[in-house]
Design an enzyme around this catalytic site. Structure first.
Site, PDB file in Angstrom:
ATOM      1  N   TRP A 130      53.342  35.673  33.419  1.00 50.47           N
ATOM      2  CA  TRP A 130      52.095  35.517  34.171  1.00 50.47           C
ATOM      3  C   TRP A 130      52.314  34.411  35.209  1.00 50.47           C
ATOM      4  O   TRP A 130      52.795  33.337  34.864  1.00 50.47           O
ATOM      5  CB  TRP A 130      50.955  35.154  33.208  1.00 50.47           C
ATOM      6  N   ASP A 211      51.267  32.326  23.849  1.00 51.59           N
ATOM      7  CA  ASP A 211      50.058  32.514  24.658  1.00 51.59           C
ATOM      8  C   ASP A 211      49.473  33.862  24.277  1.00 51.59           C
ATOM      9  O   ASP A 211      50.119  34.906  24.458  1.00 51.59           O
ATOM     10  CB  ASP A 211      50.438  32.496  26.152  1.00 51.59           C
ATOM     11  N   LYS A 246      38.993  37.710  27.848  1.00 56.98           N
ATOM     12  CA  LYS A 246      39.070  39.172  27.863  1.00 56.98           C
ATOM     13  C   LYS A 246      38.392  39.786  26.646  1.00 56.98           C
ATOM     14  O   LYS A 246      37.606  40.711  26.784  1.00 56.98           O
ATOM     15  CB  LYS A 246      40.526  39.648  27.927  1.00 56.98           C
TER      16      LYS A 246
HETATM   17  C1  LMR Z   1      45.384  38.057  35.548  1.00 60.32           C
HETATM   18  O1  LMR Z   1      46.563  37.920  35.216  1.00 60.32           O
HETATM   19  O2  LMR Z   1      45.038  38.836  36.450  1.00 60.32           O
HETATM   20  C2  LMR Z   1      44.297  37.299  34.837  1.00 60.32           C
HETATM   21  O3  LMR Z   1      44.829  36.584  33.769  1.00 60.32           O
HETATM   22  C3  LMR Z   1      43.459  36.500  35.753  1.00 60.32           C
HETATM   23  C4  LMR Z   1      44.130  35.297  36.305  1.00 60.32           C
HETATM   24  O4  LMR Z   1      43.558  34.204  36.191  1.00 60.32           O
HETATM   25  O5  LMR Z   1      45.237  35.388  36.855  1.00 60.32           O
END
Ligand code: LMR
Length: 397
Positions: A130, A211, A246
């Site tokens: 992420w 996470d 979520k």
């Molecule tokens: C995402 O990956 O789209 C979500 O977790 C929102 C974000 O804050 O990036």
């Protein structure tokens, strides 16, 4: 003082929200930011949440401070949701728990806590991971290394390469793992792989940092916590960051949890004191409302059942959408096989198309997704699935 500052581009994912809002094309489709959507493209407040809010409004007696760790009941119930009520880390009082402002708050406080324990420690992150993991770790002073994770050819976890990389980690390094519904790939470790990773971490004296932002949106609340629980069964120390954005739909209420597992109860109390002091030095204490909603739902069996049912509807819709987009892509006759989308979990999958093709989908078809070609599966609907499949087939021709 400010004259020397250089401008910073907006976060690419958050920028998509603005761009999508400004697009006047009636056919526009939002497959961007990871927010659950229903068939109409809305992100409704869950009914269990609204019911809990009514109860809170009627019963709340004060808005006085709640302290750096947040609500004790929220912390207790969140830990039970993560580990299961009877897990030994709870029974043996090996955990310190704090309510945090969202999953990001949990990740950042965990990173700050790690930096107190071992300044400049190395955190291994998956490739890809992420995008916000990177600033959340680095701005706390930690160093990053990457382990290969997603194989774009096989559309699956590159497990041998992942293990090979982690074998080179040094004692005391941290391994950041996605508990379930890997963001951005949707490709998760299976149970045997979790076991192997846990054994490697134990043998090499690494620290697992999990996470988990999508518990309940993959295979189920307990199923999605399998890896995390297995890891907690195996290692003496571990960190968990979780999010209620979520699975409770509490995005803007900023509700998350950080858990530090220590080797015994005495050390857990010391870890907790350090964690709470770190929190006090950052934002002092978390906002109360989101956590009040979660603890109200988790502590009242009727609301809890309602929430579990609503969550199942969301999870099933994601699975149905996966099948729908894979079959629509097959039906439009692309020469690529997109069946891998059905095997993945949670909110995301990579289409595996180029950044130029992603731009083309946005500019010519008003279909929005991350530049990596990560799509939010929840943004698919019966109304748009054929349009999306057709547009994808056009740009990859
Ligand atoms: C995402 O990956 O789209 C979500 O977790 C929102 C974000 O804050 O990036």
């Amino acid at each position: 003082m400010f004259n020397q500052l250089q401008g910073v581009p907006p976060d690419a994912l958050l920028k998509l929200i603005v761009q999508f809002g400004q697009d006047s094309n009636p056919k526009k489709v939002d497959l961007g930011v990871g927010v659950y959507k229903d068939e109409q493209g809305n992100t409704p407040v869950m009914q269990a949440v609204t019911a809990a809010e009514h109860i809170i409004l009627e019963q709340q007696k004060t808005k006085s401070y709640i302290g750096p760790a947040g609500s004790p009941l929220y912390c207790e119930l969140s830990a039970e949701l993560l580990f299961g009520k009877n897990h030994s880390v709870i029974k043996d009082r090996r955990i310190s728990v704090a309510q945090t402002p969202g999953g990001c708050g949990a990740l950042r406080m965990a990173a700050e806590f790690i930096n107190v324990c071992k300044p400049g420690a190395t955190v291994w992150v998956s490739t890809p991971t992420w995008v916000n993991h990177i600033p959340l770790m680095c701005e706390a002073g930690l160093q990053l290394k990457e382990y290969p994770y997603y194989n774009d050819e096989t559309k699956d976890v590159d497990f041998d390469k992942m293990l090979e990389a982690l074998e080179t980690a040094n004692e005391g390094d941290i391994v950041l793992l996605h508990g379930c519904c890997h963001n951005p790939s949707g490709a998760d470790l299976n149970q045997a792989q979790w076991q192997q990773v846990a054994e490697l971490i134990l043998r090499k004296h690494l620290l697992p940092f999990i996470d988990i932002a999508y518990q309940g949106l993959g295979d189920g609340l307990n199923e999605d916590a399998h890896g995390l629980r297995l890891m907690a069964d195996t290692v003496p120390e571990m960190i968990v960051a979780s999010s209620c954005s979520k699975n409770f739909g509490l995005y803007r209420e900023r509700t998350g949890t950080v858990v530090v597992i220590s080797s015994d109860a005495t050390r857990a109390a010391i870890s907790g004191s350090q964690l709470f002091s770190t929190i006090r030095g950052h934002y002092s204490m978390p906002p109360a409302h989101g956590a009040a909603i979660v603890e109200t739902i988790l502590s009242q069996s009727e609301l809890n059942t309602q929430w579990v049912d609503e969550l199942s509807v969301m999870r099933n819709r994601l699975a149905d959408n996966r099948a729908a987009i894979a079959s629509a892509l097959k039906a439009v006759g692309t020469d690529r096989d997109f069946s891998f989308i059905t095997a993945e979990k949670g909110m995301f999958s990579f289409l595996g198309i180029t950044p130029a093709q992603v731009d083309q989908l946005r500019e010519e078809h008003a279909i929005y997704m991350a530049g990596s070609s990560r799509i939010n599966i929840a943004g698919i609907s019966t109304a748009n699935v054929e349009y999306v499949a057709h547009a994808i087939s056009q740009v990859i021709k």
